[in-house]
Scaffold this motif. Structure first.
Motif, PDB file in Angstrom:
ATOM      1  N   THR A 220       1.402  -1.555  -0.110  1.00 59.44           N
ATOM      2  CA  THR A 220       0.227   0.039  -0.161  1.00 59.44           C
ATOM      3  C   THR A 220       0.294   1.478  -0.112  1.00 59.44           C
ATOM      4  N   ALA A 221       1.812   1.475   0.551  1.00 54.46           N
ATOM      5  CA  ALA A 221       2.540   2.427   1.148  1.00 54.46           C
ATOM      6  C   ALA A 221       3.752   2.590   0.029  1.00 54.46           C
ATOM      7  N   ASP A 222       4.409   1.477  -1.101  1.00 58.60           N
ATOM      8  CA  ASP A 222       4.838   1.623  -1.999  1.00 58.60           C
ATOM      9  C   ASP A 222       3.808   2.291  -3.604  1.00 58.60           C
ATOM     10  N   ARG A 223       2.591   1.842  -3.558  1.00 56.02           N
ATOM     11  CA  ARG A 223       1.484   1.992  -4.439  1.00 56.02           C
ATOM     12  C   ARG A 223       1.635   3.126  -4.059  1.00 56.02           C
ATOM     13  N   THR A 224       1.374   4.227  -3.069  1.00 56.40           N
ATOM     14  CA  THR A 224       0.713   5.835  -3.056  1.00 56.40           C
ATOM     15  C   THR A 224       1.709   6.626  -3.163  1.00 56.40           C
ATOM     16  N   LEU A 225       3.341   6.019  -2.546  1.00 53.82           N
ATOM     17  CA  LEU A 225       4.695   6.947  -2.905  1.00 53.82           C
ATOM     18  C   LEU A 225       4.616   6.430  -4.434  1.00 53.82           C
ATOM     19  N   ARG A 226       4.853   5.664  -5.620  1.00 61.63           N
ATOM     20  CA  ARG A 226       5.068   5.595  -6.593  1.00 61.63           C
ATOM     21  C   ARG A 226       3.532   6.798  -7.569  1.00 61.63           C
ATOM     22  N   GLU A 227       2.889   6.683  -7.275  1.00 58.52           N
ATOM     23  CA  GLU A 227       1.593   7.294  -7.865  1.00 58.52           C
ATOM     24  C   GLU A 227       1.143   8.939  -7.278  1.00 58.52           C
ATOM     25  N   ARG A 228       2.123   9.301  -6.682  1.00 61.08           N
ATOM     26  CA  ARG A 228       2.143  11.035  -6.142  1.00 61.08           C
ATOM     27  C   ARG A 228       3.586  11.245  -7.451  1.00 61.08           C
ATOM     28  N   GLY A 229       4.414  10.207  -7.753  1.00 60.85           N
ATOM     29  CA  GLY A 229       5.851  10.654  -8.049  1.00 60.85           C
ATOM     30  C   GLY A 229       7.398  10.014  -7.419  1.00 60.85           C
ATOM     31  N   VAL A 230       6.890  10.134  -6.628  1.00 55.65           N
ATOM     32  CA  VAL A 230       7.905   9.687  -5.498  1.00 55.65           C
ATOM     33  C   VAL A 230       9.091   8.172  -6.370  1.00 55.65           C
ATOM     34  N   GLU A 231      10.389   8.386  -6.924  1.00 56.86           N
ATOM     35  CA  GLU A 231      10.401   7.413  -7.146  1.00 56.86           C
ATOM     36  C   GLU A 231      11.420   6.544  -5.777  1.00 56.86           C
ATOM     37  N   VAL A 232      10.901   5.507  -5.454  1.00 52.11           N
ATOM     38  CA  VAL A 232      11.578   4.281  -4.967  1.00 52.11           C
ATOM     39  C   VAL A 232      12.238   3.533  -5.188  1.00 52.11           C
ATOM     40  N   ARG A 233      13.133   3.470  -4.746  1.00 52.19           N
ATOM     41  CA  ARG A 233      14.566   2.925  -5.328  1.00 52.19           C
ATOM     42  C   ARG A 233      15.172   1.650  -4.444  1.00 52.19           C
ATOM     43  N   MET A 234      14.341   0.202  -4.619  1.00 51.20           N
ATOM     44  CA  MET A 234      14.956  -0.387  -3.541  1.00 51.20           C
ATOM     45  C   MET A 234      16.316  -1.229  -3.510  1.00 51.20           C
ATOM     46  N   GLY A 235      17.452  -1.510  -2.754  1.00 47.89           N
ATOM     47  CA  GLY A 235      18.494  -2.865  -3.091  1.00 47.89           C
ATOM     48  C   GLY A 235      19.282  -1.559  -3.415  1.00 47.89           C
ATOM     49  N   THR A 236      19.508   0.068  -2.979  1.00 49.74           N
ATOM     50  CA  THR A 236      19.852   0.968  -3.494  1.00 49.74           C
ATOM     51  C   THR A 236      20.256   1.871  -2.212  1.00 49.74           C
ATOM     52  N   SER A 237      21.297   2.319  -1.518  1.00 49.14           N
ATOM     53  CA  SER A 237      21.988   3.504  -0.941  1.00 49.14           C
ATOM     54  C   SER A 237      22.768   4.318  -1.407  1.00 49.14           C
ATOM     55  N   VAL A 238      23.763   4.919  -0.522  1.00 52.36           N
ATOM     56  CA  VAL A 238      24.546   6.347  -0.677  1.00 52.36           C
ATOM     57  C   VAL A 238      26.017   5.733  -0.814  1.00 52.36           C
ATOM     58  N   LYS A 239      26.883   5.374  -1.690  1.00 52.97           N
ATOM     59  CA  LYS A 239      27.830   5.350  -1.390  1.00 52.97           C
ATOM     60  C   LYS A 239      28.986   6.406  -0.739  1.00 52.97           C
ATOM     61  N   GLU A 240      28.562   7.867  -1.773  1.00 51.46           N
ATOM     62  CA  GLU A 240      29.455   8.649  -1.039  1.00 51.46           C
ATOM     63  C   GLU A 240      28.164   9.989  -1.258  1.00 51.46           C
ATOM     64  N   ALA A 241      28.541  10.554  -0.024  1.00 53.74           N
ATOM     65  CA  ALA A 241      26.980  11.816  -0.421  1.00 53.74           C
ATOM     66  C   ALA A 241      28.671  13.251   0.259  1.00 53.74           C
ATOM     67  N   THR A 242      28.081  14.318  -1.326  1.00 57.92           N
ATOM     68  CA  THR A 242      29.146  15.660  -1.369  1.00 57.92           C
ATOM     69  C   THR A 242      28.347  16.674  -1.369  1.00 57.92           C
ATOM     70  N   PRO A 243      28.948  17.370  -1.463  1.00 51.82           N
ATOM     71  CA  PRO A 243      28.136  18.618  -1.194  1.00 51.82           C
ATOM     72  C   PRO A 243      27.441  19.290  -2.837  1.00 51.82           C
ATOM     73  N   ASP A 244      27.545  19.126  -3.408  1.00 49.97           N
ATOM     74  CA  ASP A 244      27.029  18.939  -5.218  1.00 49.97           C
ATOM     75  C   ASP A 244      25.966  17.436  -5.437  1.00 49.97           C
ATOM     76  N   GLY A 245      25.819  16.874  -3.778  1.00 52.10           N
ATOM     77  CA  GLY A 245      25.032  15.995  -5.038  1.00 52.10           C
ATOM     78  C   GLY A 245      25.680  13.906  -3.895  1.00 52.10           C
ATOM     79  N   VAL A 246      25.055  13.394  -4.363  1.00 53.87           N
ATOM     80  CA  VAL A 246      24.561  11.752  -3.551  1.00 53.87           C
ATOM     81  C   VAL A 246      25.913  11.089  -4.911  1.00 53.87           C
ATOM     82  N   LEU A 247      26.272  10.058  -4.538  1.00 53.31           N
ATOM     83  CA  LEU A 247      26.751   8.942  -5.343  1.00 53.31           C
ATOM     84  C   LEU A 247      26.599   7.965  -4.529  1.00 53.31           C
ATOM     85  N   LEU A 248      25.296   7.063  -5.947  1.00 50.82           N
ATOM     86  CA  LEU A 248      24.393   5.783  -5.431  1.00 50.82           C
ATOM     87  C   LEU A 248      24.940   4.559  -5.659  1.00 50.82           C
TER      88      LEU A 248
END
Length: 695
Positions: A220-248
């Motif tokens: 239910t939560a996954d469906r609602t988020l995707r309908e609103r335009g939220v990009e849900v990416r499972m199995g993915t996290s942050v490898k490095e964070a910088t002031p300009d963005g994040v490397l996944l």
């Protein structure tokens, strides 16, 4: 017989419930003390709605003193616990250290943000465990959307409108859901350029959203988020964070200025400092919530590893539902240990979970019945109103107003980025610059609200020895009344520093006087001034060569009297000096008559009594040195300085005719071996106490 002392550390779900139940059962027969950094209980499940602008911050806070009238509230952070002495050491918000003795101790310190060894996360990410972090996120999201609307570069606009949330548990899912609605509402009222819209990413290394709940709530939560335009990416996290963005972890670089860290929580470090058996950072307890080997110590909530009797070999998860129920069990068992009631183990029955997805959407399974949509939203909000220990009417009113009125998307600017670091043991408190020291260790300063040296000069150690004259000069302590100065707060590198601003007239007058004095400088005066490293007042006789740089008390009164005779249009700062030692006094007495005569000549002002008497000659006042209509005492005893505590205000006295004197000018400006060009200002005080500040 004295009443038993019960100390509860922490006022979260577990600590607050323990205090409430104990006060009801004790009925004044025990001294109950609640130690907490804040004076409120925070209802965490509604914190995402504060960040989204639905609820005002005070709606999710419940006053401890109002709802716990029979409990003594002590504001402070626990620094350590002495189990053998049965004492709790703490530091209050003003830096004062204290100690609380106990007969029974309930440790309910809660949890803090969970950190992972990922480069750049601690510097560029922000958690979501306290009210300051929610207020910061609300301002930050609003600011990024406003800056994106004004940006001309499409790449900059896209980066500012991209928000990355790491962690798809309770908090992360609700933050992404509420945040998407919040930014969409802002863009509808103030569209971005080139048709852009906000972008929200929800990342997690798990296989599905809400992995700790059943699959129905997850879908239910996954469906609602995707309908609103939220990009849900499972199995993915942050490898490095910088002031300009994040490397996944999948190799993609996402340009963003916003990284919200919701990967989970870890127990408060206080539990680990006790040196008792631990279970993944949590204090190990028995089913009665007692610490093995310490029957007087109880633990509950996120800081305790409570055995799950329904699932042998496992421990209850770190959720608000378990903490609330464990608080009640801890209170019953503490009372039983004091002879009131019977002990009981902690047992729970799963009544279901609710997840607010914003608007009328939610996911819930009350009593195992799966719900979604409007029905789940109604159940979710009804559950929160029933679970809150206060502010129910205010919360319901805010929900009603949000349904009929647009949200106010403004920046309050109350919390800065550096105030809410990710790596903090107190997420409920915003970090402030110059945290006060303990009262017993802080030096006294004069004047209302006077700052300590450590606060005004952060780079200087409080134990560094400093000569009184140099210390007063570096602080800029004036010896007389100065033109009005204002202290402004200037933002520098996201910090607020006090800056002293002098009036513009003072600087112009000082520069003109310095230039005029430089043109009329006499060679004899320049040579005399080079012998003294300390700048003297104009016309003031310096010490003899190779003599210590000090003045006698007898020299203060004549100098002060000279200030009374000076012209009204020119004011000079008064100076005070420490006592003259014996070698210097002898050197001054041996000064040549030519030196004395040269110093007695002044065109603008005279300094009577500046020259000491010759050796073994009674002190006499020269007739030509006396001002008209004024009698001087036989000896120049020290007088209190004008405009100083205990002194008299300066009076304008008729002075001698300037035409009868030869000019004695100020020391040379910008000359070789001389001093740099300085505007006349307050002299260096050498008689003041180093600890005395400008009041």
């Amino acid at each position: 017989m004295s009443r038993p002392r019960i100390v509860i550390v922490g006022a979260g779900f577990a600590g607050y419930r323990t205090a409430k139940e104990l006060s009801r059962k004790a009925r004044g027969k025990a001294d109950i003390t609640l130690l907490n950094p804040t004076d409120y209980f925070l209802y965490l499940p509604l914190l995402p709605q504060v960040a989204a602008g639905i609820l005002e911050p005070r709606r999710v806070t419940v006053s401890l003193s109002d709802t716990l009238p029979q409990v003594r509230l002590v504001l402070g952070e626990a620094d350590g616990i002495d189990l053998d002495a049965r004492t709790v050491h703490y530091t209050d918000p003003e830096g004062t250290r204290g100690t609380l003795g106990y007969d029974r101790l309930v440790l309910a310190a809660g949890s803090v943000n969970k950190l992972l060894p990922i480069p750049g996360v601690a510097e560029h990410a922000h958690g979501f465990r306290g009210l300051p972090e929610a207020l910061y996120l609300r301002d930050h999201v609003t600011r990024q959307v406003e800056l994106a609307a004004a940006a001309d570069d499409p790449e900059t606009c896209a980066a500012r409108c991209t928000f990355v949330v790491v962690g798809a548990g309770y908090t992360g899912t609700e933050v992404a859901a509420q945040g998407q609605l919040f930014t969409d509402a802002q863009v509808r009222r103030h569209p971005l350029r080139k048709g852009m819209r906000p972008r929200w990413l929800l990342l997690d290394i798990a296989e599905r959203v809400l992995p700790e709940l059943d699959e129905h709530l997850s879908r239910t939560a996954d469906r609602t988020l995707r309908e609103r335009g939220v990009e849900v990416r499972m199995g993915t996290s942050v490898k490095e964070a910088t002031p300009d963005g994040v490397l996944l972890t999948d190799g993609e670089f996402v340009a963003t200025r916003s990284l919200v860290w919701c990967v989970g929580v870890r127990p408060d470090p206080l539990a680990e400092s006790l040196g008792l058996p631990m279970e993944r950072g949590r204090l190990l307890v028995d089913p009665n919530l007692q610490v093995p080997g310490r029957p007087e110590v109880f633990a509950c909530g996120d800081a305790a590893a409570v055995p799950d009797l329904e699932n042998p070999g496992q421990f209850t998860p770190m959720t608000a539902q378990h903490a609330w129920r464990q608080g009640r069990t801890a209170a019953l068992n503490v009372a039983a240990s004091l002879g009131a009631g019977v002990r009981r183990p902690y047992e729970h029955r799963d009544l279901g979970f609710v997840v607010d997805l914003g608007g009328v959407k939610a996911a819930a399974n009350p009593l195992g019945v799966p719900l979604s949509g409007v029905a789940a939203g109604a159940v979710t909000r009804g559950y929160h109103l029933a679970a809150m220990p206060g502010n129910r009417v205010r919360v319901a009113a805010d929900w009603l107003l949000d349904a009929v009125l647009p949200r106010q998307a403004v920046q309050l600017g109350l919390v800065r980025s550096w105030s809410v670091p990710l790596d903090t043991a107190s997420p409920e408190l915003a970090r402030v610059p110059g945290r006060p020291q303990a009262r017993q260790e802080a030096d006294a300063r004069s004047g209302p609200g006077a700052a300590t040296e450590q606060e005004t000069r952060p780079g200087r150690s409080t134990t560094e020895p400093t000569a009184p004259a140099v210390e007063e000069a570096e602080r800029g302590v004036p010896a007389v009344e100065q033109p009005e100065r204002r202290v402004l707060a200037v933002e520098q590198n996201d910090e607020w520093e006090p800056t002293e601003v002098a009036s513009a007239g003072e600087a112009v007058i000082s520069e003109a006087k310095a230039r005029e004095a430089s043109e009329q400088e006499s060679p004899e005066r320049r040579g005399a001034e080079r012998q003294s490293p300390e700048r003297e007042l104009p016309g003031r006789l310096g010490p003899a060569p190779n003599a210590p740089e000090q003045e006698s008390p007898e020299r203060q009164a004549p100098e002060q009297e000279s200030l009374e005779r000076q012209a009204p249009e020119r004011e000079l700062p008064e100076r005070q000096a420490p006592e003259l030692n014996v070698p210097e006094q002898h050197a001054r007495e041996q000064e040549s008559p030519e030196r004395r005569g040269a110093e007695r000549q002044s065109s603008e002002r005279e300094l009577p009594g500046r020259i000491g008497p010759a050796p073994n000659v009674p002190e006499q006042e020269s007739p030509e040195r006396q001002a008209p209509g004024q009698e001087l005492p036989e000896r120049y005893a020290p007088e209190p300085a004008k405009n100083q505590p205990g002194g008299e205000p300066a009076k304008s006295q008729p002075g001698p005719d300037p035409a009868k004197r030869q000019p004695i000018t100020e020391p040379a400006k910008n000359q070789p071996d001389g001093e740099p060009d300085k505007a006349p200002g307050p002299g260096k005080r050498t008689d003041a106490d180093p600890a005395e500040g400008d009041s």
